[in-house]
Design a protein around this motif. Structure first.
Motif, short mmCIF file in Angstrom:
data_model
loop_
_atom_site.label_atom_id
_atom_site.label_comp_id
_atom_site.label_asym_id
_atom_site.label_seq_id
_atom_site.Cartn_x
_atom_site.Cartn_y
_atom_site.Cartn_z
N LEU A 53 -16.56 -1.42 0.50
CA LEU A 53 -15.45 -1.26 -0.44
C LEU A 53 -14.79 0.10 -0.26
O LEU A 53 -13.56 0.20 -0.21
CB LEU A 53 -15.95 -1.41 -1.88
N LEU A 54 -15.58 1.16 -0.13
CA LEU A 54 -15.03 2.50 0.05
C LEU A 54 -14.20 2.58 1.33
O LEU A 54 -13.10 3.12 1.34
CB LEU A 54 -16.14 3.54 0.08
N ASP A 55 -14.70 1.99 2.41
CA ASP A 55 -13.96 1.98 3.67
C ASP A 55 -12.63 1.26 3.51
O ASP A 55 -11.59 1.73 3.97
CB ASP A 55 -14.81 1.31 4.76
N ALA A 56 -12.64 0.12 2.83
CA ALA A 56 -11.40 -0.65 2.62
C ALA A 56 -10.40 0.15 1.78
O ALA A 56 -9.20 0.15 2.06
CB ALA A 56 -11.72 -1.98 1.96
N LEU A 57 -10.89 0.81 0.75
CA LEU A 57 -10.00 1.62 -0.10
C LEU A 57 -9.40 2.79 0.69
O LEU A 57 -8.21 3.09 0.56
CB LEU A 57 -10.76 2.16 -1.31
N GLU A 58 -10.23 3.44 1.51
CA GLU A 58 -9.73 4.58 2.30
C GLU A 58 -8.68 4.14 3.32
O GLU A 58 -7.74 4.87 3.59
CB GLU A 58 -10.88 5.28 3.00
N ARG A 59 -8.83 2.94 3.87
CA ARG A 59 -7.83 2.44 4.81
C ARG A 59 -6.53 2.05 4.12
O ARG A 59 -5.45 2.18 4.69
CB ARG A 59 -8.38 1.24 5.59
N ARG A 60 -6.60 1.59 2.87
CA ARG A 60 -5.40 1.19 2.13
C ARG A 60 -4.69 2.38 1.49
O ARG A 60 -3.49 2.31 1.22
CB ARG A 60 -5.78 0.20 1.03
N TYR A 61 -5.39 3.46 1.21
CA TYR A 61 -4.83 4.60 0.49
C TYR A 61 -3.58 5.19 1.16
O TYR A 61 -2.58 5.39 0.48
CB TYR A 61 -5.90 5.67 0.29
N PRO A 62 -3.60 5.48 2.47
CA PRO A 62 -2.39 6.07 3.08
C PRO A 62 -1.17 5.15 3.03
O PRO A 62 -0.04 5.62 3.07
CB PRO A 62 -2.79 6.33 4.53
N ARG A 63 -1.39 3.85 2.94
CA ARG A 63 -0.28 2.90 2.91
C ARG A 63 0.22 2.64 1.49
O ARG A 63 1.11 1.82 1.29
CB ARG A 63 -0.72 1.59 3.55
N ARG A 64 -0.40 3.29 0.51
CA ARG A 64 0.00 3.14 -0.90
C ARG A 64 -0.07 1.69 -1.37
O ARG A 64 0.85 1.17 -1.99
CB ARG A 64 1.41 3.69 -1.14
N GLU A 65 -1.17 1.04 -1.07
CA GLU A 65 -1.33 -0.36 -1.46
C GLU A 65 -2.08 -0.49 -2.79
O GLU A 65 -3.00 -1.29 -2.92
CB GLU A 65 -2.07 -1.12 -0.37
N GLY A 66 -1.70 0.30 -3.77
CA GLY A 66 -2.30 0.19 -5.09
C GLY A 66 -3.58 0.98 -5.27
O GLY A 66 -4.20 0.90 -6.32
N VAL A 67 -4.02 1.72 -4.27
CA VAL A 67 -5.24 2.51 -4.36
C VAL A 67 -4.89 3.89 -4.88
O VAL A 67 -3.99 4.55 -4.37
CB VAL A 67 -5.94 2.62 -2.98
N THR A 68 -5.61 4.33 -5.90
CA THR A 68 -5.34 5.63 -6.49
C THR A 68 -6.44 6.63 -6.13
O THR A 68 -7.52 6.24 -5.66
CB THR A 68 -5.26 5.52 -8.02
N ASP A 69 -6.17 7.89 -6.40
CA ASP A 69 -7.18 8.92 -6.20
C ASP A 69 -8.40 8.64 -7.08
O ASP A 69 -9.54 8.88 -6.68
CB ASP A 69 -6.62 10.31 -6.54
#
Length: 91
Positions: A53-69
């Motif tokens: 889950l952490l890996d998936a969130l980190e990959r989505r974060y730069p693309r601004r796909e709903g992942v927050t800090d």
């Protein structure tokens, strides 16, 4: 937010579908072994599930796909608080 992936069940080595859902600021994991069947809740997610889950969130974060800090901070804290699994050598 929902994130889905496939992996192998640690007990039977059978392919399974895994879903992590964030609802009311908490993450919930569900699994199923076949498509179009009901999801079963996971009461005690493994360290591997949290790391995936952490890996998936980190990959989505730069693309601004709903992942927050806050999402990243929360999942990193959970992973850091988990004990290493038995198969991993102690550091």
């Amino acid at each position: 937010m929902e994130i889905e992936w496939t992996d192998a069940d640690p007990e039977s080595e059978e392919k399974r579908f895994v879903r992590a859902e964030k609802f009311a600021r908490k993450w919930h994991f569900k699994v199923r072994f076949r498509r179009r069947t009901n999801w079963a809740a996971v009461t005690n997610p493994s360290r591997e599930m949290w790391e995936t889950l952490l890996d998936a969130l980190e990959r989505r974060y730069p693309r601004r796909e709903g992942v927050t800090d806050e999402d990243l901070k929360q999942v990193r804290a959970v992973v850091a608080g988990l004990k290493p699994e038995e198969s991993e050598p102690p550091e």
